[in-house]
Motif scaffolding. Structure first.
Motif, PDB file in Angstrom:
ATOM      1  N   PHE A 297      -7.306   1.955   4.490  1.00 19.85           N
ATOM      2  CA  PHE A 297      -6.774   1.710   3.151  1.00 19.85           C
ATOM      3  C   PHE A 297      -5.583   0.753   3.191  1.00 19.85           C
ATOM      4  O   PHE A 297      -5.442  -0.103   2.310  1.00 19.85           O
ATOM      5  N   ALA A 298      -4.723   0.893   4.200  1.00 18.65           N
ATOM      6  CA  ALA A 298      -3.534   0.038   4.279  1.00 18.65           C
ATOM      7  C   ALA A 298      -3.893  -1.387   4.691  1.00 18.65           C
ATOM      8  O   ALA A 298      -3.259  -2.343   4.223  1.00 18.65           O
ATOM      9  N   ARG A 299      -4.907  -1.551   5.552  1.00 21.41           N
ATOM     10  CA  ARG A 299      -5.232  -2.877   6.093  1.00 21.41           C
ATOM     11  C   ARG A 299      -5.634  -3.857   4.999  1.00 21.41           C
ATOM     12  O   ARG A 299      -5.058  -4.957   4.918  1.00 21.41           O
ATOM     13  N   PRO A 300      -6.608  -3.557   4.142  1.00 19.74           N
ATOM     14  CA  PRO A 300      -6.998  -4.546   3.126  1.00 19.74           C
ATOM     15  C   PRO A 300      -5.988  -4.677   1.994  1.00 19.74           C
ATOM     16  O   PRO A 300      -6.073  -5.612   1.199  1.00 19.74           O
TER      17      PRO A 300
ATOM     18  N   ARG B  98       0.410   3.501   0.532  1.00 23.31           N
ATOM     19  CA  ARG B  98       0.817   4.889   0.324  1.00 23.31           C
ATOM     20  C   ARG B  98      -0.362   5.839   0.464  1.00 23.31           C
ATOM     21  O   ARG B  98      -0.232   6.942   1.001  1.00 23.31           O
ATOM     22  N   LEU B  99      -1.529   5.407  -0.001  1.00 22.42           N
ATOM     23  CA  LEU B  99      -2.720   6.235   0.178  1.00 22.42           C
ATOM     24  C   LEU B  99      -3.037   6.387   1.658  1.00 22.42           C
ATOM     25  O   LEU B  99      -3.391   7.480   2.125  1.00 22.42           O
ATOM     26  N   GLY B 100      -2.899   5.304   2.428  1.00 19.40           N
ATOM     27  CA  GLY B 100      -3.133   5.387   3.866  1.00 19.40           C
ATOM     28  C   GLY B 100      -2.200   6.365   4.539  1.00 19.40           C
ATOM     29  O   GLY B 100      -2.605   7.144   5.410  1.00 19.40           O
ATOM     30  N   LEU B 101      -0.907   6.352   4.135  1.00 19.03           N
ATOM     31  CA  LEU B 101       0.052   7.289   4.717  1.00 19.03           C
ATOM     32  C   LEU B 101      -0.363   8.734   4.454  1.00 19.03           C
ATOM     33  O   LEU B 101      -0.319   9.576   5.363  1.00 19.03           O
ATOM     34  N   TRP B 102      -0.773   9.046   3.227  1.00 17.70           N
ATOM     35  CA  TRP B 102      -1.109  10.431   2.904  1.00 17.70           C
ATOM     36  C   TRP B 102      -2.423  10.865   3.531  1.00 17.70           C
ATOM     37  O   TRP B 102      -2.595  12.039   3.877  1.00 17.70           O
ATOM     38  N   VAL B 103      -3.362   9.947   3.694  1.00 21.52           N
ATOM     39  CA  VAL B 103      -4.589  10.293   4.422  1.00 21.52           C
ATOM     40  C   VAL B 103      -4.245  10.634   5.864  1.00 21.52           C
ATOM     41  O   VAL B 103      -4.722  11.627   6.427  1.00 21.52           O
TER      42      VAL B 103
ATOM     43  N   ARG C 275      -5.565   7.673  -5.208  1.00 26.91           N
ATOM     44  CA  ARG C 275      -6.892   7.069  -5.068  1.00 26.91           C
ATOM     45  C   ARG C 275      -7.228   6.091  -6.198  1.00 26.91           C
ATOM     46  O   ARG C 275      -7.648   4.953  -5.911  1.00 26.91           O
ATOM     47  N   PRO C 276      -7.064   6.451  -7.487  1.00 23.21           N
ATOM     48  CA  PRO C 276      -7.449   5.491  -8.542  1.00 23.21           C
ATOM     49  C   PRO C 276      -6.710   4.165  -8.493  1.00 23.21           C
ATOM     50  O   PRO C 276      -7.353   3.102  -8.522  1.00 23.21           O
ATOM     51  N   PRO C 277      -5.355   4.136  -8.420  1.00 19.98           N
ATOM     52  CA  PRO C 277      -4.705   2.814  -8.390  1.00 19.98           C
ATOM     53  C   PRO C 277      -5.021   2.013  -7.136  1.00 19.98           C
ATOM     54  O   PRO C 277      -5.149   0.784  -7.197  1.00 19.98           O
ATOM     55  N   ALA C 278      -5.177   2.682  -5.992  1.00 22.41           N
ATOM     56  CA  ALA C 278      -5.484   1.956  -4.759  1.00 22.41           C
ATOM     57  C   ALA C 278      -6.857   1.297  -4.837  1.00 22.41           C
ATOM     58  O   ALA C 278      -7.033   0.131  -4.470  1.00 22.41           O
ATOM     59  N   LEU C 279      -7.844   2.020  -5.345  1.00 19.85           N
ATOM     60  CA  LEU C 279      -9.189   1.460  -5.434  1.00 19.85           C
ATOM     61  C   LEU C 279      -9.284   0.401  -6.524  1.00 19.85           C
ATOM     62  O   LEU C 279     -10.071  -0.544  -6.411  1.00 19.85           O
TER      63      LEU C 279
ATOM     64  N   GLY D 152       1.666  -5.244  10.363  1.00 22.33           N
ATOM     65  CA  GLY D 152       2.424  -4.361  11.241  1.00 22.33           C
ATOM     66  C   GLY D 152       3.262  -3.367  10.465  1.00 22.33           C
ATOM     67  O   GLY D 152       3.278  -2.166  10.770  1.00 22.33           O
ATOM     68  N   THR D 153       3.972  -3.847   9.444  1.00 19.02           N
ATOM     69  CA  THR D 153       4.804  -2.962   8.642  1.00 19.02           C
ATOM     70  C   THR D 153       3.969  -1.917   7.932  1.00 19.02           C
ATOM     71  O   THR D 153       4.313  -0.723   7.920  1.00 19.02           O
ATOM     72  N   ALA D 154       2.854  -2.333   7.322  1.00 20.91           N
ATOM     73  CA  ALA D 154       1.988  -1.387   6.610  1.00 20.91           C
ATOM     74  C   ALA D 154       1.392  -0.355   7.569  1.00 20.91           C
ATOM     75  O   ALA D 154       1.304   0.840   7.235  1.00 20.91           O
ATOM     76  N   SER D 155       1.001  -0.786   8.765  1.00 17.16           N
ATOM     77  CA  SER D 155       0.465   0.152   9.747  1.00 17.16           C
ATOM     78  C   SER D 155       1.532   1.142  10.201  1.00 17.16           C
ATOM     79  O   SER D 155       1.249   2.322  10.417  1.00 17.16           O
ATOM     80  N   GLY D 156       2.782   0.656  10.348  1.00 18.55           N
ATOM     81  CA  GLY D 156       3.866   1.557  10.739  1.00 18.55           C
ATOM     82  C   GLY D 156       4.129   2.621   9.693  1.00 18.55           C
ATOM     83  O   GLY D 156       4.322   3.799  10.019  1.00 18.55           O
ATOM     84  N   ILE D 157       4.118   2.226   8.423  1.00 21.67           N
ATOM     85  CA  ILE D 157       4.300   3.203   7.350  1.00 21.67           C
ATOM     86  C   ILE D 157       3.175   4.234   7.376  1.00 21.67           C
ATOM     87  O   ILE D 157       3.412   5.444   7.273  1.00 21.67           O
ATOM     88  N   THR D 158       1.957   3.771   7.516  1.00 16.57           N
ATOM     89  CA  THR D 158       0.810   4.681   7.549  1.00 16.57           C
ATOM     90  C   THR D 158       0.899   5.633   8.733  1.00 16.57           C
ATOM     91  O   THR D 158       0.663   6.845   8.597  1.00 16.57           O
ATOM     92  N   ASN D 159       1.246   5.104   9.890  1.00 14.49           N
ATOM     93  CA  ASN D 159       1.247   5.904  11.115  1.00 14.49           C
ATOM     94  C   ASN D 159       2.327   6.979  11.118  1.00 14.49           C
ATOM     95  O   ASN D 159       2.258   7.927  11.905  1.00 14.49           O
ATOM     96  N   MET D 160       3.333   6.841  10.261  1.00 14.63           N
ATOM     97  CA  MET D 160       4.368   7.867  10.175  1.00 14.63           C
ATOM     98  C   MET D 160       3.823   9.172   9.609  1.00 14.63           C
ATOM     99  O   MET D 160       4.338  10.251   9.918  1.00 14.63           O
TER     100      MET D 160
END
Length: 472
Positions: free
Chosen positions: A355-358, A239-244, A420-424, A366-374
């Protein structure tokens, strides 16, 4: 535990790091070549707007529909494509994408009517949507994790090179040989990249395939889809990757895709040639900064948030300076500065994938990258529509219309700071439990017992061991 440790993902708790090397570069290069051609096809309409208006006898709003439809299809396809990559593998999805965008470009060349041209662009958008996520997947499957940020930025740089080809090559060819010959001739590039793609591309190095699904995992496609989306979305890093991606990408995309040229010509009084030069400056800045951002993030993970938020802040500052500058027109030096800063939007958006990759294991990449790329494409569609509506409502007042940029940036920054806090914290937990790989031939040592963790640890690929990591 006796004997050597098997590093294959099928047997280990964490996937082994791919070795990289010359073969990895060659395979990745095939995928990037497909993406390069897709970007040429995607951006080809940008240099043919006036020709398209004459050919199909349409006005500005109908022309804008081409861009909006293409973005809508692209954004809507991201999660389905990510699921396809995870389920079918990179080669099959990339091959299907190349066939679709080549057919779409050829259909656009031969379309006799506006409706058929729209359908051709939608087909092209479907194929285009399958390329970038596939290239990202190749990068994670063929290169060590520490190379991930750089490979993603290099893929984006190649995409910008495709944009330049459209501007510098396709435009003069179009005016020289005509619509059908130019677009049909460019479609040949899609057939050319299909040859090495089908013959030589492999999803992953031998022995580094994704882990098989655990026993008892639902095999029905519906169960797979729901599980992939649910588990990817549950990760704060996704989710952090999507918003970035949402917050950083859209200012430059809106400027390059539709509203930059009208703003520079109508609101700033520049000639089309000068305005075109400034748009090219955005692309050149993007290519240069992509290498810089990739090196910085690859060496120091703690730079991710400062780079992303710094780019957003600098973009907002330059936009505000141009829009509120006293008088009717901003000086050229300020417009040049704006275009240079807009060039950082694309590289900054790639940080979202870092952020989404790790945060996700190999079988969910693939799914995580698709969500981010939206993210960025949703923001771009929203801004394209909002700017058009406000221009009509205010009598072409660009200062009011472009204020939409600040609203979406504020929304995105708020979401980034919240996630940011929960993701990190999740990243820190994974790094803590990762057992370093031992040297070949060394005797296995008992793994240290980690402290109890409050949450189960995902089998996501560990982050590269870089100096400096953000504190939650």
């Amino acid at each position: 535990m006796n004997g050597p440790v098997d590093a294959s993902p099928a047997r280990a708790g964490l996937p082994a790091d791919p070795p990289g090397g010359r073969r990895a570069v060659a395979v990745w290069g095939i995928g990037v070549a497909v993406y390069f051609v897709a970007v040429i096809f995607r951006t080809s309409l940008g240099v043919a707007g006036l020709d398209a208006a004459d050919r199909f006898h349409v006005g500005a709003s109908a022309l804008a529909t081409f861009s909006l439809l293409q973005l809508l299809v692209y954004a809507g396809m991201q999660i389905p494509v990510g699921l396809m990559v995870d389920r079918l593998g990179t080669k099959k999805v990339l091959t299907l994408g190349a066939v679709l965008f080549t057919a779409g470009q050829l259909g656009f060349a031969l379309s006799p009517s506006y409706g058929m041209a729209l359908a051709a662009r939608a087909l092209l958008g479907c194929g285009d949507a399958m390329t970038f996520i596939s290239v990202l997947r190749l990068g994670t499957r063929w290169f060590p994790a520490r190379r991930g940020p750089l490979m993603a930025q290099l893929a984006g740089l190649v995409g910008m090179a495709g944009n330049l080809v459209s501007t510098l090559v396709l435009a003069p060819v179009l005016h020289g040989v005509g619509w059908t010959a130019a677009f049909a001739g460019s479609a040949v590039a899609g057939l050319v990249v299909l040859v090495p793609l089908t013959l030589f591309l492999r999803d992953h190095p031998e022995g580094y395939g994704p882990a098989p699904r655990a026993a008892g995992t639902p095999g029905a496609p519906g169960g797979f889809v729901r599980r992939q989306i649910r588990e990817s979305w549950a990760e704060p890093g996704t989710r952090l990757g999507l918003w970035v991606h949402f917050t950083t990408q859209f200012p430059a995309m809106v400027f390059l895709l539709l509203w930059g040229m009208p703003f520079l010509v109508e609101a700033q009084g520049l000639s089309r040639t000068t305005a075109g030069g400034l748009l090219t400056l955005v692309v050149a800045s993007n290519m240069a900064l992509g290498l810089v951002y990739g090196q910085i993030v690859g060496r120091r993970q703690s730079a991710r948030i400062p780079l992303a938020l710094g780019t957003v802040g600098l973009t907002a500052l330059l936009w505000a300076a141009v829009l509120v500058y006293p008088g009717d027109r901003a000086p050229m030096w300020l417009l040049v500065a704006l275009c240079l800063v807009l060039g950082g939007c694309g590289p900054a958006s790639m940080i979202g994938f870092d952020f989404a990759r790790p945060a996700n294991p190999a079988e969910r990449q693939g799914t995580a990258s698709g969500i981010t790329n939206m993210g960025g494409f949703i923001a771009s569609m929203t801004t394209l529509l909002a700017v058009g509506i406000l221009l009509d409502a205010t009598g072409d007042n660009y200062r009011v219309a472009f204020s939409t940029v600040f609203v979406l940036q504020a929304l995105g920054v708020t979401s980034i700071l919240r996630l940011r806090p929960p993701a990190l914290a999740r990243e820190a937990a994974r790094v803590f439990v990762t057992v370093p790989a031992r040297e070949p031939g060394a005797e296995p040592k008992p793994a240290p017992q980690p402290a109890p963790q409050p949450e189960p640890v995902s089998r996501a690929r560990p982050l590269p061991d870089t100096a400096g990591r953000e504190a939650p």
